[in-house]
Design a protein around this motif. Structure first.
Motif, mmCIF file in Angstrom:
data_model
loop_
_atom_site.group_PDB
_atom_site.id
_atom_site.type_symbol
_atom_site.label_atom_id
_atom_site.label_comp_id
_atom_site.label_asym_id
_atom_site.label_seq_id
_atom_site.Cartn_x
_atom_site.Cartn_y
_atom_site.Cartn_z
ATOM 1 N N PRO A 110 0.979 -1.466 0.097
ATOM 2 C CA PRO A 110 0.358 -0.011 0.315
ATOM 3 C C PRO A 110 0.999 1.347 -0.292
ATOM 4 O O PRO A 110 -0.087 2.109 -0.181
ATOM 5 C CB PRO A 110 -0.779 0.089 1.277
ATOM 6 C CG PRO A 110 -0.472 -1.528 1.596
ATOM 7 C CD PRO A 110 0.698 -1.767 1.094
ATOM 8 N N PHE A 111 2.163 1.066 0.675
ATOM 9 C CA PHE A 111 3.518 2.235 0.523
ATOM 10 C C PHE A 111 4.158 2.339 -0.406
ATOM 11 O O PHE A 111 4.662 3.643 -0.191
ATOM 12 C CB PHE A 111 3.177 2.154 1.966
ATOM 13 C CG PHE A 111 2.626 1.970 3.289
ATOM 14 C CD1 PHE A 111 1.766 3.159 3.019
ATOM 15 C CD2 PHE A 111 2.924 1.150 3.603
ATOM 16 C CE1 PHE A 111 0.989 2.730 4.274
ATOM 17 C CE2 PHE A 111 1.610 0.687 4.373
ATOM 18 C CZ PHE A 111 0.598 1.558 5.394
ATOM 19 N N ARG A 112 3.546 1.553 -1.444
ATOM 20 C CA ARG A 112 5.025 1.470 -2.778
ATOM 21 C C ARG A 112 4.189 2.600 -3.673
ATOM 22 O O ARG A 112 3.691 2.754 -3.981
ATOM 23 C CB ARG A 112 4.594 0.306 -3.489
ATOM 24 C CG ARG A 112 6.085 0.054 -4.082
ATOM 25 C CD ARG A 112 7.437 -0.280 -3.475
ATOM 26 N NE ARG A 112 7.657 -0.699 -4.868
ATOM 27 C CZ ARG A 112 9.645 -1.051 -4.427
ATOM 28 N NH1 ARG A 112 9.503 -0.664 -2.988
ATOM 29 N NH2 ARG A 112 10.467 -1.122 -5.687
ATOM 30 N N LEU A 113 6.096 2.946 -4.194
ATOM 31 C CA LEU A 113 5.616 4.585 -5.278
ATOM 32 C C LEU A 113 5.324 3.897 -6.493
ATOM 33 O O LEU A 113 6.171 2.652 -6.493
ATOM 34 C CB LEU A 113 6.088 5.306 -4.722
ATOM 35 C CG LEU A 113 6.212 6.138 -3.120
ATOM 36 C CD1 LEU A 113 7.724 7.252 -3.020
ATOM 37 C CD2 LEU A 113 5.158 7.157 -3.212
ATOM 38 N N HIS A 114 5.566 4.637 -7.067
ATOM 39 C CA HIS A 114 5.964 4.366 -9.046
ATOM 40 C C HIS A 114 7.216 3.858 -9.243
ATOM 41 O O HIS A 114 7.793 4.452 -8.594
ATOM 42 C CB HIS A 114 5.521 5.679 -9.632
ATOM 43 C CG HIS A 114 5.433 5.651 -11.530
ATOM 44 N ND1 HIS A 114 6.775 5.159 -12.315
ATOM 45 C CD2 HIS A 114 4.413 5.209 -11.915
ATOM 46 C CE1 HIS A 114 6.306 5.191 -12.750
ATOM 47 N NE2 HIS A 114 5.376 4.737 -12.899
ATOM 48 N N PRO A 115 7.418 3.039 -10.033
ATOM 49 C CA PRO A 115 8.739 2.747 -9.855
ATOM 50 C C PRO A 115 10.056 3.599 -10.143
ATOM 51 O O PRO A 115 10.767 3.109 -9.133
ATOM 52 C CB PRO A 115 8.515 1.318 -11.458
ATOM 53 C CG PRO A 115 7.150 1.206 -11.118
ATOM 54 C CD PRO A 115 6.082 2.373 -10.469
ATOM 55 N N VAL A 134 9.146 11.737 3.546
ATOM 56 C CA VAL A 134 9.165 10.461 3.494
ATOM 57 C C VAL A 134 7.958 9.240 3.388
ATOM 58 O O VAL A 134 7.249 8.522 2.958
ATOM 59 C CB VAL A 134 10.247 8.948 3.685
ATOM 60 C CG1 VAL A 134 10.872 7.788 2.358
ATOM 61 C CG2 VAL A 134 11.901 9.817 2.380
ATOM 62 N N ALA A 135 7.675 9.762 4.388
ATOM 63 C CA ALA A 135 6.806 8.925 5.073
ATOM 64 C C ALA A 135 5.218 9.309 4.212
ATOM 65 O O ALA A 135 4.230 8.795 4.783
ATOM 66 C CB ALA A 135 6.345 9.218 6.909
ATOM 67 N N LYS A 136 5.192 11.022 4.361
ATOM 68 C CA LYS A 136 4.136 11.610 3.787
ATOM 69 C C LYS A 136 4.175 10.854 1.778
ATOM 70 O O LYS A 136 2.987 10.577 1.588
ATOM 71 C CB LYS A 136 4.345 13.303 4.018
ATOM 72 C CG LYS A 136 3.654 13.136 5.060
ATOM 73 C CD LYS A 136 4.051 15.174 4.918
ATOM 74 C CE LYS A 136 3.290 15.979 6.232
ATOM 75 N NZ LYS A 136 3.987 17.171 6.453
ATOM 76 N N LEU A 137 5.512 10.972 1.495
ATOM 77 C CA LEU A 137 5.142 10.801 0.349
ATOM 78 C C LEU A 137 4.969 8.848 -0.133
ATOM 79 O O LEU A 137 4.158 8.852 -0.963
ATOM 80 C CB LEU A 137 6.813 10.434 0.087
ATOM 81 C CG LEU A 137 7.491 11.815 -1.070
ATOM 82 C CD1 LEU A 137 9.024 11.309 -1.197
ATOM 83 C CD2 LEU A 137 6.402 12.382 -2.120
ATOM 84 N N ARG A 138 4.971 8.052 0.947
ATOM 85 C CA ARG A 138 4.536 7.223 0.618
ATOM 86 C C ARG A 138 2.813 7.067 1.392
ATOM 87 O O ARG A 138 2.350 5.813 0.861
ATOM 88 C CB ARG A 138 5.890 5.720 1.648
ATOM 89 C CG ARG A 138 7.015 6.192 0.723
ATOM 90 C CD ARG A 138 7.601 4.529 1.237
ATOM 91 N NE ARG A 138 8.704 4.430 0.822
ATOM 92 C CZ ARG A 138 9.009 4.148 0.568
ATOM 93 N NH1 ARG A 138 7.820 3.487 -0.759
ATOM 94 N NH2 ARG A 138 10.095 3.774 -0.743
ATOM 95 N N GLY A 139 2.794 7.880 1.991
ATOM 96 C CA GLY A 139 1.491 7.510 2.423
ATOM 97 C C GLY A 139 0.808 7.150 4.165
ATOM 98 O O GLY A 139 0.032 6.865 3.906
#
Length: 382
Positions: free
Chosen positions: A148-153, A246-251
């Motif tokens: 659920p917290f993975r970003l675009h490759p 980083v935490a915010k970026l990952r949701g």
């Protein structure tokens, strides 16, 4: 004596034997180049990781073998740094390895991206076809928890490429503490001048029975730390801001959630530890401090006195005596366990010298495929 020894002045038997990882620095550099080449070869498998159950097993085996080699290489430079961070060669090797590691992880970030495309049912079907995949189940469970917290490759690749920069706050803190800090020598109750360092204070002076030495060492310790307060405040703020970003970026809801998931610790477990410390342990520690003041015969108890021992004797021991005591005590664990401990204590798995540039505290590093390494600073106090 008011000077500490440099790394090349301490007896070699008190240091760990890093030749068990790489026989020479040249061998380390050869492996670094080889790993860079291996990463490029593994990158050719992008888009082909699980075209079949057998190909998935083969790719996982190769990826984990590569990861184990990378682990040993990064452990090697980390241990060199921990032993003497003031050595320019150690600093250069660490920087070289960190940069290469970031590049290799960025190159291979597609591994996790593609493996996360698997779901439980697909993975189960592949395991049914090739049972050897079962041993990778713990890896997949950890991987799937991060879905659920993975970003675009491309974003994931960018973050991994920036790993060296993102770790800069801790690197700056460590270099400042271990390589740059210089403490004023201090006097004990007999008027003798003794050397002072972060490690000596932490492992010896903070818990000495000599009140004069203990408090003088504390004054020297805090005076030097005060000179670095703005630097350390800045790097700490940078670390906090990085983690929050980083935490915010990952949701993640909070940076705490982000950090706890990496350690597989629930928020309830974390909060419970804090509650115990503040609510249950604190009153007993306050009472203990007052009892210690009375036992030591002090008018007031200061922060410098909190670790002072309350017994009147000062038993000392040597490393060899302690080694034998450990071996005698651990015979009950059986011959195989006993032999491992004896080998570790005899064949330089333990680094226990005190020298300029050495890391504070203690730890155990266990690079895959090699024995463990233990760092400590021997003070002779039983």
């Amino acid at each position: 004596m008011d000077q500490r020894l440099t790394r090349n002045q301490v007896p070699i038997e008190t240091t760990w034997k890093l030749e068990d990882i790489f026989p020479s620095r040249e061998a380390f550099l050869i492996e670094l180049n080889a790993l860079t080449k291996s990463a490029k070869e593994l990158a050719l498998r992008q888009g082909k990781l699980f075209v079949s159950a057998s190909s998935l097993l083969s790719n996982l085996e190769d990826y984990f073998d590569f990861s184990a080699r990378l682990w040993r290489l990064t452990a090697y430079v980390s241990l060199k740094q921990a032993a003497d961070s003031s050595d320019p060669e150690n600093q250069a090797d660490a920087a070289r390895a960190d940069a290469a590691n970031a590049q290799m992880e960025a190159t291979l970030s597609f591994f996790e991206d593609e493996l996360m495309d698997l779901d439980d049912s697909h993975l189960h079907a592949l395991i049914q076809e090739v049972p050897e995949l079962e041993e990778y189940q713990p890896y997949f469970r950890k991987l799937f928890n991060k879905k659920p917290f993975r970003l675009h490759p491309e974003a994931e690749k960018t973050i991994k490429a920036l790993a060296e920069v993102l770790e800069a706050p801790y690197t700056i803190y460590s270099r400042s503490k271990l390589a740059d800090m210089q403490f004023e020598s201090v006097k004990d109750s007999d008027g003798n001048t003794v050397p002072m360092s972060f490690t000596l204070y932490e492992n010896s002076y903070a818990s000495t029975r000599d009140t004069v030495l203990r408090r003088n060492a504390y004054d020297s310790f805090t005076k030097t730390l005060d000179q670095y307060k703005n630097t350390f405040a800045s790097v700490y703020a940078a670390e906090v801001n990085k983690t929050v970003a980083v935490a915010k970026l990952r949701g993640y809801k909070t940076a705490t959630d982000y950090l706890l998931q990496q350690q597989q610790v629930s928020e309830t477990m974390y909060d419970n530890q804090l509650d115990i410390i503040y609510q249950e342990l604190a009153p007993h520690m306050q009472k203990f401090a007052e009892l210690k003041r009375l036992a030591l015969g002090l008018d007031t108890i200061t922060y410098a006195d909190l670790l002072a021992p309350i017994d009147t004797t000062s038993p000392q021991t040597t490393f060899e005596e302690s080694k034998q005591a450990l071996l005698d005590a651990l015979k009950i664990m059986g011959p195989e366990y006993h032999a491992i401990i004896e080998e570790g204590l005899t064949n330089r798995w333990v680094d226990y010298s005190d020298n300029v540039g050495k890391s504070t505290g203690g730890f155990c590093e266990s690079p895959y495929g090699v024995h463990s390494y233990i760092l400590m600073t021997w003070t002779g106090d039983i």
